[in-house]
Design a protein around this motif. Structure first.
Motif, PDB file in Angstrom:
ATOM      1  N   VAL A  52     -16.699 -51.890  32.176  1.00  0.00           N
ATOM      2  CA  VAL A  52     -17.583 -50.867  31.613  1.00  0.00           C
ATOM      3  C   VAL A  52     -18.635 -51.445  30.669  1.00  0.00           C
ATOM      4  N   CYS A  53     -18.485 -52.669  30.261  1.00  0.00           N
ATOM      5  CA  CYS A  53     -19.469 -53.271  29.351  1.00  0.00           C
ATOM      6  C   CYS A  53     -20.516 -54.086  30.099  1.00  0.00           C
ATOM      7  N   CYS A  56     -24.449 -53.876  30.780  1.00  0.00           N
ATOM      8  CA  CYS A  56     -25.339 -53.935  29.615  1.00  0.00           C
ATOM      9  C   CYS A  56     -25.223 -55.217  28.800  1.00  0.00           C
ATOM     10  N   HIS A  57     -24.166 -55.990  29.002  1.00  0.00           N
ATOM     11  CA  HIS A  57     -23.949 -57.164  28.153  1.00  0.00           C
ATOM     12  C   HIS A  57     -23.593 -58.389  28.964  1.00  0.00           C
ATOM     13  N   ARG A  77     -19.849 -63.623  14.145  1.00  0.00           N
ATOM     14  CA  ARG A  77     -21.300 -63.703  14.211  1.00  0.00           C
ATOM     15  C   ARG A  77     -21.906 -62.581  13.360  1.00  0.00           C
ATOM     16  N   ALA A  80     -26.193 -57.761  14.590  1.00  0.00           N
ATOM     17  CA  ALA A  80     -27.611 -57.617  14.962  1.00  0.00           C
ATOM     18  C   ALA A  80     -28.390 -58.915  14.822  1.00  0.00           C
ATOM     19  N   TYR A  88     -32.457 -53.954  18.650  1.00  0.00           N
ATOM     20  CA  TYR A  88     -31.422 -53.421  17.762  1.00  0.00           C
ATOM     21  C   TYR A  88     -31.927 -52.170  17.063  1.00  0.00           C
ATOM     22  N   SER A  89     -31.033 -51.218  16.881  1.00  0.00           N
ATOM     23  CA  SER A  89     -31.401 -50.000  16.156  1.00  0.00           C
ATOM     24  C   SER A  89     -31.415 -50.308  14.657  1.00  0.00           C
ATOM     25  N   TRP A  99     -19.240 -59.580  12.488  1.00  0.00           N
ATOM     26  CA  TRP A  99     -18.290 -58.887  13.354  1.00  0.00           C
ATOM     27  C   TRP A  99     -16.889 -59.454  13.139  1.00  0.00           C
ATOM     28  N   THR A 118     -26.356 -45.694  16.216  1.00  0.00           N
ATOM     29  CA  THR A 118     -26.422 -46.857  17.111  1.00  0.00           C
ATOM     30  C   THR A 118     -27.064 -46.442  18.431  1.00  0.00           C
ATOM     31  N   SER A 119     -27.792 -47.373  19.023  1.00  0.00           N
ATOM     32  CA  SER A 119     -28.436 -47.057  20.294  1.00  0.00           C
ATOM     33  C   SER A 119     -27.553 -47.447  21.477  1.00  0.00           C
ATOM     34  N   MET A 120     -26.321 -47.850  21.220  1.00  0.00           N
ATOM     35  CA  MET A 120     -25.420 -48.156  22.333  1.00  0.00           C
ATOM     36  C   MET A 120     -24.874 -46.841  22.879  1.00  0.00           C
TER      37      MET A 120
HETATM   38  C1  HEC Z   1     -25.131 -48.473  28.373  1.00  0.00           C
HETATM   39  C2  HEC Z   1     -25.212 -49.823  27.918  1.00  0.00           C
HETATM   40  C3  HEC Z   1     -24.051 -50.359  27.076  1.00  0.00           C
HETATM   41  C4  HEC Z   1     -22.711 -50.363  27.384  1.00  0.00           C
HETATM   42  C5  HEC Z   1     -22.037 -49.754  28.620  1.00  0.00           C
HETATM   43  C6  HEC Z   1     -22.061 -51.106  26.326  1.00  0.00           C
HETATM   44  N1  HEC Z   1     -22.982 -51.511  25.397  1.00  0.00           N
HETATM   45 FE1  HEC Z   1     -22.632 -52.582  23.693  1.00  0.00          FE
HETATM   46  N2  HEC Z   1     -24.597 -52.417  23.141  1.00  0.00           N
HETATM   47  C7  HEC Z   1     -25.565 -51.768  23.887  1.00  0.00           C
HETATM   48  C8  HEC Z   1     -26.787 -51.684  23.107  1.00  0.00           C
HETATM   49  C9  HEC Z   1     -28.087 -51.037  23.541  1.00  0.00           C
HETATM   50  C10 HEC Z   1     -26.506 -52.317  21.860  1.00  0.00           C
HETATM   51  C11 HEC Z   1     -27.414 -52.402  20.630  1.00  0.00           C
HETATM   52  C12 HEC Z   1     -26.967 -51.237  19.756  1.00  0.00           C
HETATM   53  C13 HEC Z   1     -27.757 -51.011  18.485  1.00  0.00           C
HETATM   54  O1  HEC Z   1     -28.622 -51.818  18.134  1.00  0.00           O
HETATM   55  O2  HEC Z   1     -27.482 -49.974  17.817  1.00  0.00           O
HETATM   56  C14 HEC Z   1     -25.121 -52.770  21.933  1.00  0.00           C
HETATM   57  C15 HEC Z   1     -24.479 -53.468  20.918  1.00  0.00           C
HETATM   58  C16 HEC Z   1     -23.184 -53.947  20.989  1.00  0.00           C
HETATM   59  C17 HEC Z   1     -22.548 -54.767  19.983  1.00  0.00           C
HETATM   60  C18 HEC Z   1     -23.218 -55.316  18.711  1.00  0.00           C
HETATM   61  C19 HEC Z   1     -23.675 -56.745  18.995  1.00  0.00           C
HETATM   62  C20 HEC Z   1     -24.501 -57.426  17.926  1.00  0.00           C
HETATM   63  O3  HEC Z   1     -25.268 -58.335  18.306  1.00  0.00           O
HETATM   64  O4  HEC Z   1     -24.409 -57.095  16.741  1.00  0.00           O
HETATM   65  C21 HEC Z   1     -21.275 -54.995  20.411  1.00  0.00           C
HETATM   66  C22 HEC Z   1     -20.205 -55.769  19.704  1.00  0.00           C
HETATM   67  C23 HEC Z   1     -21.112 -54.322  21.693  1.00  0.00           C
HETATM   68  N3  HEC Z   1     -22.296 -53.700  21.999  1.00  0.00           N
HETATM   69  C24 HEC Z   1     -19.961 -54.362  22.469  1.00  0.00           C
HETATM   70  C25 HEC Z   1     -19.786 -53.646  23.664  1.00  0.00           C
HETATM   71  C26 HEC Z   1     -18.568 -53.655  24.444  1.00  0.00           C
HETATM   72  C27 HEC Z   1     -17.357 -54.504  24.151  1.00  0.00           C
HETATM   73  C28 HEC Z   1     -18.754 -52.779  25.486  1.00  0.00           C
HETATM   74  C29 HEC Z   1     -17.741 -52.336  26.513  1.00  0.00           C
HETATM   75  C30 HEC Z   1     -16.459 -51.869  26.026  1.00  0.00           C
HETATM   76  C31 HEC Z   1     -20.107 -52.265  25.377  1.00  0.00           C
HETATM   77  N4  HEC Z   1     -20.690 -52.815  24.270  1.00  0.00           N
HETATM   78  C32 HEC Z   1     -20.712 -51.371  26.273  1.00  0.00           C
HETATM   79  C33 HEC Z   1     -25.421 -51.269  25.164  1.00  0.00           C
HETATM   80  C34 HEC Z   1     -24.214 -51.061  25.818  1.00  0.00           C
END
Ligand code: HEC
Ligand code: HEC
Length: 247
Positions: A52-53, A56-57, A77, A80, A88-89, A99, A118-120
């Motif tokens: 599920v991640c 996007c990652h 780390r 952001a 980043y938001s 983290w 958060t924009s995630m």
């Molecule tokens: C739909 C796309 C999407 C999915 C699915 C997603 N992420 Fe993210 N993630 C993002 C975005 C966009 C950001 C930046 C968020 C912000 O800046 O607020 C982010 C940020 C993060 C960060 C912060 C990283 C940093 O550099 O500080 C972590 C940790 C993270 N995600 C973990 C996960 C994990 C683990 C999963 C799965 C369980 C997941 N994400 C699923 C889009 C996604």
């Protein structure tokens, strides 16, 4: 454990890894601490759950940022801080600090509750055991978590990789080998209808996937999963349209 995971494990166990991070902030009420849960966590299961991640990652050292930042080296780390990721938001930037296991656990449980704004766009993983599995896998592949003495709990790869998804509901997508990974990657940005209503040759599916990466920011699908997705799409959504969805 999958071959891909053991390769990564061997590669990263040798690297200079961070020791277990000290606790910062509280555990989640009613749940065992993330350290306790990690003691019985299964990275192999986490690898399957982390589908599920992955749209996007990226998690590898050289992975380019896509919709989300690359998560290589995540634990320890600065928040952001990924160079090359400029989306980043303000909320994430304001969260600041580094983290830790606890923060990651809380963020993954409910991203919007831990970091309001958060924009995630991801609802979170409510199950505490599943989060520990994901964090164990993520920590190790991202080269930022040393496994506990004696290693992580052993787990049967078949059970771990497939059990969770075997009877899952993939909406319009037919349940068959490859459905889980295809669904996970392709429904991050649009409904499965846009996928199911195509009838493309293998060649055209390959082009479509390239187009999703180049033009729309999908994280490239890597390793054996790539073939799983292409096989799935060209078998079930080929030119004869065997599974064309009803309107
Ligand atoms: C739909 C796309 C999407 C999915 C699915 C997603 N992420 Fe993210 N993630 C993002 C975005 C966009 C950001 C930046 C968020 C912000 O800046 O607020 C982010 C940020 C993060 C960060 C912060 C990283 C940093 O550099 O500080 C972590 C940790 C993270 N995600 C973990 C996960 C994990 C683990 C999963 C799965 C369980 C997941 N994400 C699923 C889009 C996604
Ligand atoms: C990062 C976001 C993202 C991901 C992930 C993604 N797509 Fe797309 N896709 C788009 C956008 C944006 C469009 C174009 C807008 C639209 O038609 O909704 C699109 C359009 C499409 C189309 C229609 C193309 C056309 O020109 O008719 C197909 C087919 C498609 N995607 C297949 C896939 C498949 C298969 C996957 C999973 C392997 C996938 N997409 C994953 C963003 C994405």
């Amino acid at each position: 454990m999958s071959a891909a995971l053991s390769r990564r494990l061997t590669r990263h166990l040798l690297a200079g890894l961070l020791a277990w991070l000290p606790a910062t902030g509280g555990a989640i009420a009613g749940e065992a601490s993330i350290q306790e849960r990690l003691a019985t966590a299964s990275p192999a299961r986490g690898e399957a759950l982390s589908l599920v991640c992955r749209a996007c990652h990226g998690f590898a050292e050289d992975a380019a940022p896509t919709l989300g930042p690359n998560l290589w080296g995540l634990l320890g780390r600065a928040v952001a801080s990924e160079e090359g990721y400029d989306r980043y938001s303000p909320a994430m930037a304001a969260y600041a600090g580094v983290w830790s296991l606890e923060r990651l656990d809380r963020y993954l449980r409910s991203p919007a509750e831990e970091i309001e704004g958060t924009s995630m766009v991801f609802p979170g993983v409510p199950d505490a055991g599943e989060r520990a599995d994901i964090i164990a896998w993520l920590g190790v592949v991202s080269g930022s978590l040393t496994p506990p003495d004696g290693g992580f709990a052993a787990s049967d790869p078949d059970e771990s990789a497939l059990g969770k998804w075997e009877n899952a509901d993939f909406g319009l997508l037919v349940t068959a080998e490859g459905a889980a990974v295809t669904h996970a990657y392709c429904t991050v940005c649009h409904s499965e209808r846009i996928v199911a209503q195509q009838g493309l040759t293998r060649e055209d599916w390959l082009e479509t996937l390239e187009y999703m990466v180049d033009e729309h920011g999908m994280a490239p699908i890597e390793g054996p999963e790539f073939d799983l997705v292409v096989d799935y799409l060209s078998t079930h959504y080929g030119p004869d349209r065997p599974n064309f969805p009803s309107p």
